[in-house]
Design an enzyme around this catalytic site. Structure first.
Site, mmCIF file in Angstrom:
data_model
loop_
_atom_site.group_PDB
_atom_site.id
_atom_site.type_symbol
_atom_site.label_atom_id
_atom_site.label_comp_id
_atom_site.label_asym_id
_atom_site.label_seq_id
_atom_site.Cartn_x
_atom_site.Cartn_y
_atom_site.Cartn_z
ATOM 1 N N ASP A 82 -5.077 -14.274 -3.784
ATOM 2 C CA ASP A 82 -4.517 -14.581 -4.434
ATOM 3 C C ASP A 82 -4.864 -16.020 -4.760
ATOM 4 O O ASP A 82 -4.539 -17.030 -6.267
ATOM 5 C CB ASP A 82 -3.536 -15.122 -4.443
ATOM 6 C CG ASP A 82 -2.901 -13.275 -4.536
ATOM 7 O OD1 ASP A 82 -3.219 -12.073 -4.633
ATOM 8 O OD2 ASP A 82 -1.913 -12.950 -3.552
ATOM 9 N N ARG A 97 6.136 -26.604 -5.198
ATOM 10 C CA ARG A 97 5.597 -27.170 -6.658
ATOM 11 C C ARG A 97 6.968 -27.293 -7.253
ATOM 12 O O ARG A 97 7.049 -27.918 -8.019
ATOM 13 C CB ARG A 97 4.826 -25.833 -7.443
ATOM 14 C CG ARG A 97 3.858 -27.016 -6.664
ATOM 15 C CD ARG A 97 1.860 -25.648 -6.949
ATOM 16 N NE ARG A 97 2.509 -24.370 -7.128
ATOM 17 C CZ ARG A 97 2.175 -23.284 -6.481
ATOM 18 N NH1 ARG A 97 1.948 -23.625 -5.344
ATOM 19 N NH2 ARG A 97 2.709 -22.056 -7.259
ATOM 20 N N CYS A 149 23.693 -39.370 21.700
ATOM 21 C CA CYS A 149 25.184 -39.359 21.085
ATOM 22 C C CYS A 149 26.236 -39.652 21.508
ATOM 23 O O CYS A 149 27.452 -40.431 21.381
ATOM 24 C CB CYS A 149 24.884 -38.272 19.774
ATOM 25 S SG CYS A 149 23.990 -39.066 18.693
ATOM 26 N N TRP A 184 1.881 -11.924 -10.651
ATOM 27 C CA TRP A 184 3.455 -12.527 -10.193
ATOM 28 C C TRP A 184 4.187 -10.905 -11.101
ATOM 29 O O TRP A 184 4.249 -9.911 -11.660
ATOM 30 C CB TRP A 184 3.896 -13.160 -11.235
ATOM 31 C CG TRP A 184 3.181 -14.470 -11.505
ATOM 32 C CD1 TRP A 184 2.746 -14.623 -12.412
ATOM 33 C CD2 TRP A 184 3.306 -14.915 -10.243
ATOM 34 N NE1 TRP A 184 2.494 -16.174 -11.738
ATOM 35 C CE2 TRP A 184 2.882 -16.561 -10.233
ATOM 36 C CE3 TRP A 184 4.225 -14.843 -9.080
ATOM 37 C CZ2 TRP A 184 2.400 -17.296 -9.419
ATOM 38 C CZ3 TRP A 184 4.221 -16.199 -7.790
ATOM 39 C CH2 TRP A 184 3.073 -17.043 -8.175
ATOM 40 N N HIS A 231 21.190 -39.526 14.229
ATOM 41 C CA HIS A 231 21.687 -37.943 14.554
ATOM 42 C C HIS A 231 23.206 -38.196 13.527
ATOM 43 O O HIS A 231 24.074 -39.702 13.734
ATOM 44 C CB HIS A 231 22.021 -38.112 15.637
ATOM 45 C CG HIS A 231 20.998 -37.502 16.800
ATOM 46 N ND1 HIS A 231 20.805 -37.244 17.777
ATOM 47 C CD2 HIS A 231 19.470 -37.457 16.369
ATOM 48 C CE1 HIS A 231 19.652 -36.745 18.394
ATOM 49 N NE2 HIS A 231 19.223 -36.963 17.220
ATOM 50 N N GLY A 241 0.318 -11.228 3.621
ATOM 51 C CA GLY A 241 0.359 -9.788 3.052
ATOM 52 C C GLY A 241 1.368 -8.364 3.177
ATOM 53 O O GLY A 241 1.426 -8.443 4.601
ATOM 54 N N THR A 258 -5.054 -12.290 1.605
ATOM 55 C CA THR A 258 -3.864 -12.518 0.805
ATOM 56 C C THR A 258 -4.516 -14.219 0.130
ATOM 57 O O THR A 258 -4.433 -14.243 -0.710
ATOM 58 C CB THR A 258 -2.758 -13.282 1.224
ATOM 59 O OG1 THR A 258 -1.690 -11.796 1.908
ATOM 60 C CG2 THR A 258 -1.519 -13.967 -0.004
ATOM 61 N N GLU A 270 26.353 -37.596 13.921
ATOM 62 C CA GLU A 270 27.190 -38.393 14.669
ATOM 63 C C GLU A 270 27.378 -39.925 14.755
ATOM 64 O O GLU A 270 28.494 -40.870 14.572
ATOM 65 C CB GLU A 270 27.541 -38.148 16.271
ATOM 66 C CG GLU A 270 27.476 -37.256 17.112
ATOM 67 C CD GLU A 270 26.315 -35.985 17.346
ATOM 68 O OE1 GLU A 270 26.617 -34.892 18.224
ATOM 69 O OE2 GLU A 270 25.635 -35.957 16.647
#
Length: 326
Positions: free
Chosen positions: A205, A212, A80, A175, A44, A271, A201, A46
């Site tokens: 598509d 990427r 911590c 696009w 963490h 979508g 969608t 700390e």
């Protein structure tokens, strides 16, 4: 505390489901150590800050600034608060209290009982805003939800697809935005734990929904497919990232399942019906809307919503508007 918030952002996309905490150690008005939360399962903030101090003897005369209350329970790592007590750090300044039931003031109480002077609420608003994913998950029992879409200058997010009827159209995106805007979307994907789209969608598509054009972790791909229309040859079923198929048909039910799967942040990428589902049920926190130069004149209209515009910027010829839910 401003510095602690600044360095905490280095953990964005890698600490989940842990919060991305920042910590700074000050001696004699000088920063002598700092750290942010490592990848999930590792140190963490700390711990990293304390380990970065070259002269450990100075710790018993120093002040630790941390964006979120130090943990007091054993998880993947020891508490911590125990380490702070072990090093006799006399002053701890905390941005905001941890609402996680396993902590929720227990870390503060442990520090105070050990004789440590604890100050709570320094830049509290800024720290809570920084930890928005963490607090939404624990307080609202759902992920932090970001809506994202691109629309044309005349208000459409997709053209008409007459080719789909004859089956001649190749499955690929149309696009609306430029390459730089699309790269920014991939950066966002690396920052959030999951990404969600609806059945239509995927069918139109055939998206991969991975990172990427940026460096970072792939989000968990969440796909709504209540009628089991999707075949396993589609790109979202490849081995590049984890895919979760849901059959729920309300935003509330989807959120409940995502919470059970420990998903603390998600981007809803489409979508139109899926986006509108979350808008209508008022289950969203941010909307990130790109407006491109193209015109479709007809097609699928952009979602209808209302929110507070918090920023607007140009990305080459595109405009990016970011809203928050009122």
């Amino acid at each position: 505390m401003q510095r602690a918030i600044q360095i905490a952002k280095n953990g964005l996309g890698t600490t989940r489901p842990n919060p991305m905490v920042g910590a700074v150690i000050v001696y004699n008005n000088k920063i002598i150590g700092e750290g942010f939360t490592s990848n999930y399962g590792s140190n963490h903030a700390e711990v990293n800050a304390i380990n970065s101090v070259k002269d450990q003897s100075l710790l018993e005369k120093s002040t630790l600034y941390v964006t979120l209350e130090p943990c007091s329970h054993y998880g993947k790592t020891p508490p911590c608060s125990n380490l702070i007590i072990h090093h006799n750090i006399p002053n701890v300044v905390i941005g905001c209290v941890d609402d996680n039931p396993e902590v929720a003031g227990k870390g503060i109480k442990k520090l105070m009982n050990s004789g440590c002077k604890v100050t709570v609420g320094v830049l509290e608003h800024e720290c809570k805003a920084h930890h928005k994913r963490f607090f939404t998950f624990h307080n609202k029992k759902r992920p932090y939800i970001i809506l994202k879409w691109a629309e044309t200058s005349d208000g459409f997010i997709a053209p008409i697809y007459p080719e789909l009827v004859s089956g001649t159209r190749e499955q690929k995106p149309v696009w609306i935005t430029n390459q730089r805007s699309r790269q920014l979307v991939h950066k966002w994907r690396a920052e959030e734990q999951a990404i969600l789209v609806g059945t239509n969608t995927v069918l139109k598509d055939n998206p991969t929904l991975t990172v990427r054009d940026w460096t970072g972790n792939h989000p968990i791909r969440v796909v709504l497919d209540k009628n089991e229309k999707l075949n396993k040859t589609l790109s979202i079923f490849n081995t590049k990232a984890e895919t979760l198929i849901l059959k729920e048909n309300t935003a509330k039910a989807i959120c409940s399942t995502l919470h059970k799967n420990n998903i603390n942040s998600i981007i809803i990428e489409g979508g139109a019906k899926t986006l509108q589902l979350f808008i209508d049920e008022k289950l969203w926190d941010e909307a990130r809307v790109f407006i491109g130069k193209a015109e479709f004149k007809e097609g699928t209209k952009a979602p209808y919503f209302s929110g507070e515009l918090i920023s607007e910027e140009k990305i080459l010829e595109d405009t990016l508007k970011i809203y928050k839910n009122n």
